[in-house]
Scaffold this motif. Structure first.
Motif, PDB file in Angstrom:
ATOM      1  N   GLN A 259       0.813  -1.206   0.000  1.00 39.60           N
ATOM      2  CA  GLN A 259       0.000   0.000   0.000  1.00 39.60           C
ATOM      3  C   GLN A 259       0.853   1.265   0.000  1.00 39.60           C
ATOM      4  N   HIS A 260       0.341   2.284  -0.686  1.00 38.65           N
ATOM      5  CA  HIS A 260       0.961   3.607  -0.694  1.00 38.65           C
ATOM      6  C   HIS A 260      -0.119   4.679  -0.554  1.00 38.65           C
ATOM      7  N   GLY A 261      -0.927   4.535   0.477  1.00 45.00           N
ATOM      8  CA  GLY A 261      -1.991   5.505   0.686  1.00 45.00           C
ATOM      9  C   GLY A 261      -3.151   5.277  -0.252  1.00 45.00           C
ATOM     10  N   HIS A 262      -4.102   6.200  -0.217  1.00 44.45           N
ATOM     11  CA  HIS A 262      -5.306   6.081  -1.047  1.00 44.45           C
ATOM     12  C   HIS A 262      -5.145   6.779  -2.399  1.00 44.45           C
ATOM     13  N   HIS A 263      -4.037   7.489  -2.581  1.00 46.93           N
ATOM     14  CA  HIS A 263      -3.847   8.266  -3.809  1.00 46.93           C
ATOM     15  C   HIS A 263      -2.871   7.619  -4.786  1.00 46.93           C
ATOM     16  N   LEU A 264      -2.208   6.540  -4.359  1.00 48.29           N
ATOM     17  CA  LEU A 264      -1.201   5.886  -5.197  1.00 48.29           C
ATOM     18  C   LEU A 264      -1.477   4.389  -5.306  1.00 48.29           C
ATOM     19  N   PRO A 265      -1.037   3.756  -6.382  1.00 51.62           N
ATOM     20  CA  PRO A 265      -1.240   2.309  -6.550  1.00 51.62           C
ATOM     21  C   PRO A 265      -0.255   1.509  -5.698  1.00 51.62           C
ATOM     22  N   LEU A 266      -0.547   0.235  -5.544  1.00 52.08           N
ATOM     23  CA  LEU A 266       0.322  -0.637  -4.762  1.00 52.08           C
ATOM     24  C   LEU A 266       1.672  -0.868  -5.430  1.00 52.08           C
ATOM     25  N   GLY A 267       1.760  -0.611  -6.723  1.00 52.03           N
ATOM     26  CA  GLY A 267       2.990  -0.871  -7.450  1.00 52.03           C
ATOM     27  C   GLY A 267       3.969   0.280  -7.504  1.00 52.03           C
ATOM     28  N   VAL A 268       3.828   1.269  -6.641  1.00 56.68           N
ATOM     29  CA  VAL A 268       4.697   2.446  -6.684  1.00 56.68           C
ATOM     30  C   VAL A 268       6.178   2.077  -6.756  1.00 56.68           C
ATOM     31  N   ASP A 269       6.624   1.208  -5.864  1.00 56.76           N
ATOM     32  CA  ASP A 269       8.056   0.887  -5.813  1.00 56.76           C
ATOM     33  C   ASP A 269       8.528   0.198  -7.087  1.00 56.76           C
ATOM     34  N   VAL A 270       7.640  -0.571  -7.720  1.00 57.08           N
ATOM     35  CA  VAL A 270       7.967  -1.215  -8.989  1.00 57.08           C
ATOM     36  C   VAL A 270       8.051  -0.170 -10.096  1.00 57.08           C
ATOM     37  N   TYR A 271       7.023   0.677 -10.182  1.00 60.23           N
ATOM     38  CA  TYR A 271       6.977   1.669 -11.254  1.00 60.23           C
ATOM     39  C   TYR A 271       8.138   2.652 -11.168  1.00 60.23           C
ATOM     40  N   LEU A 272       8.525   3.041  -9.953  1.00 57.74           N
ATOM     41  CA  LEU A 272       9.622   3.988  -9.814  1.00 57.74           C
ATOM     42  C   LEU A 272      10.959   3.345 -10.168  1.00 57.74           C
ATOM     43  N   ALA A 273      11.205   2.156  -9.649  1.00 58.62           N
ATOM     44  CA  ALA A 273      12.463   1.469  -9.967  1.00 58.62           C
ATOM     45  C   ALA A 273      12.563   1.188 -11.458  1.00 58.62           C
ATOM     46  N   GLU A 274      11.453   0.754 -12.050  1.00 62.48           N
ATOM     47  CA  GLU A 274      11.445   0.426 -13.475  1.00 62.48           C
ATOM     48  C   GLU A 274      11.593   1.667 -14.340  1.00 62.48           C
ATOM     49  N   GLY A 275      10.891   2.729 -13.978  1.00 67.29           N
ATOM     50  CA  GLY A 275      10.962   3.959 -14.768  1.00 67.29           C
ATOM     51  C   GLY A 275      12.346   4.570 -14.752  1.00 67.29           C
TER      52      GLY A 275
ATOM     53  N   PRO B 216       1.894   9.783 -14.130  1.00 69.03           N
ATOM     54  CA  PRO B 216       0.889  10.719 -13.607  1.00 69.03           C
ATOM     55  C   PRO B 216      -0.535  10.197 -13.668  1.00 69.03           C
ATOM     56  N   GLU B 217      -0.810   9.319 -14.636  1.00 71.88           N
ATOM     57  CA  GLU B 217      -2.163   8.791 -14.786  1.00 71.88           C
ATOM     58  C   GLU B 217      -2.558   7.882 -13.627  1.00 71.88           C
ATOM     59  N   MET B 218      -1.599   7.468 -12.817  1.00 72.79           N
ATOM     60  CA  MET B 218      -1.882   6.577 -11.688  1.00 72.79           C
ATOM     61  C   MET B 218      -1.998   7.307 -10.354  1.00 72.79           C
ATOM     62  N   VAL B 219      -1.876   8.624 -10.374  1.00 74.71           N
ATOM     63  CA  VAL B 219      -1.900   9.419  -9.151  1.00 74.71           C
ATOM     64  C   VAL B 219      -3.209  10.186  -9.050  1.00 74.71           C
ATOM     65  N   ASP B 220      -3.871  10.082  -7.898  1.00 81.04           N
ATOM     66  CA  ASP B 220      -5.105  10.828  -7.638  1.00 81.04           C
ATOM     67  C   ASP B 220      -4.825  11.853  -6.540  1.00 81.04           C
ATOM     68  N   MET B 221      -4.394  13.045  -6.945  1.00 80.05           N
ATOM     69  CA  MET B 221      -4.011  14.063  -5.975  1.00 80.05           C
ATOM     70  C   MET B 221      -5.187  14.544  -5.129  1.00 80.05           C
ATOM     71  N   LYS B 222      -6.410  14.288  -5.557  1.00 77.02           N
ATOM     72  CA  LYS B 222      -7.567  14.661  -4.742  1.00 77.02           C
ATOM     73  C   LYS B 222      -7.629  13.837  -3.455  1.00 77.02           C
ATOM     74  N   LYS B 223      -6.967  12.698  -3.460  1.00 75.79           N
ATOM     75  CA  LYS B 223      -6.954  11.832  -2.277  1.00 75.79           C
ATOM     76  C   LYS B 223      -5.656  11.938  -1.485  1.00 75.79           C
ATOM     77  N   ALA B 224      -4.749  12.782  -1.929  1.00 76.04           N
ATOM     78  CA  ALA B 224      -3.474  12.946  -1.228  1.00 76.04           C
ATOM     79  C   ALA B 224      -3.692  13.636   0.114  1.00 76.04           C
ATOM     80  N   VAL B 225      -2.974  13.201   1.149  1.00 75.16           N
ATOM     81  CA  VAL B 225      -3.120  13.765   2.489  1.00 75.16           C
ATOM     82  C   VAL B 225      -1.752  14.003   3.119  1.00 75.16           C
TER      83      VAL B 225
END
Length: 245
Positions: free
Chosen positions: A35-51, A177-186
């Motif tokens: 998990q990475h909060g309600h605004h990010l997908p569970l794959g954050v660490d994968v997407y960042l390392a891969e990108g 950016p398409e995977m980020v929902d800034m409206k749910k960021a806290v």
């Protein structure tokens, strides 16, 4: 800079053989599914390392290996979606990958990590491989992180940790950016119990949102600037290691 990364999964055996003969360096992105909060997908660490790994491969011509999508995520084990490997298994996978690529000529394996809990596994895998293989292996995790964050981030970390915060959210805005929902960021800075780090009290017990920091301050611009700094250092490390291999 090359236009396209040499992605192993998209190549034929002949193309891989040619790439290895041309530049015997491979990059392995390491992530996690958690998990990475309600605004990010569970794959954050994968997407960042891969990108970041893809950009590093484009800069250098190194071979981009498939990403490892699982890491040691014990602290989030009760949250739906989490997949956690035991820490020694992460180390074992790294070693198995190294042994595999060394057999067909790779001289340098670069581990690019997006998940802090993988750092211990990388450290010990690299040490053991030093005694087992004629292969150079280096491990990279957001080089010069503290200084880069001081320059580009406005919010403090939660006791030195980055998780679903301004830092990671900014990187995601730059890469996915398409995977980020800034409206749910806290913004959340949970209280740190006296026994945290000295017992089995874990991150999953402390935060209501899953955010450790201030995700509301994240921007694409900050993410792009930080990624550029990371890549500059990573490229220098890769080239220096290759010359020494």
């Amino acid at each position: 800079m090359r236009d396209m990364a040499k992605e192993l999964l998209k190549m034929t055996r002949d193309e891989v053989a040619e790439a290895v003969a041309d530049f015997p360096v491979a990059i392995l992105p390491l992530g996690a599914t958690e998990q990475h909060g309600h605004h990010l997908p569970l794959g954050v660490d994968v997407y960042l390392a891969e990108g970041i790994s893809r950009k590093l491969a484009q800069r250098t011509g190194a071979l981009l290996l498939p990403s490892l999508p699982f890491g040691y995520s014990w602290v989030w084990r009760d949250i739906p979606g989490t997949v956690s490997l035991e820490q020694h298994r992460v180390e074992g996978v790294i070693k198995d990958v190294a042994k595999s690529v060394q057999r067909y000529g790779i001289q340098l394996l670069v581990l690019v990590n997006g998940h802090d809990a993988n750092n211990a596994s990388m450290k010990y895998a690299v040490r053991e491989l030093q005694d087992e293989l004629d292969l150079t292996v280096i491990h990279l995790f957001y080089p010069n992180l503290d200084n880069v964050m001081k320059t580009h981030c406005e919010s403090p970390t939660w006791h030195g940790m980055v998780h679903a915060c301004e830092f990671e959210t900014s990187l995601m805005l730059a890469l996915c950016p398409e995977m980020v929902d800034m409206k749910k960021a806290v913004r959340e800075y949970p209280k740190k119990p006296l026994l945290y780090g000295k017992s089995t009290i874990s991150l999953g017990d402390l935060s209501k949102s899953g955010v450790y920091g201030d995700a509301t301050l994240a921007t694409k611009y900050k993410g792009e600037a930080m990624i550029t700094e990371f890549l500059n250092t990573m490229e220098a490390c890769l080239l220096q290691a290759y010359k020494s291999s």
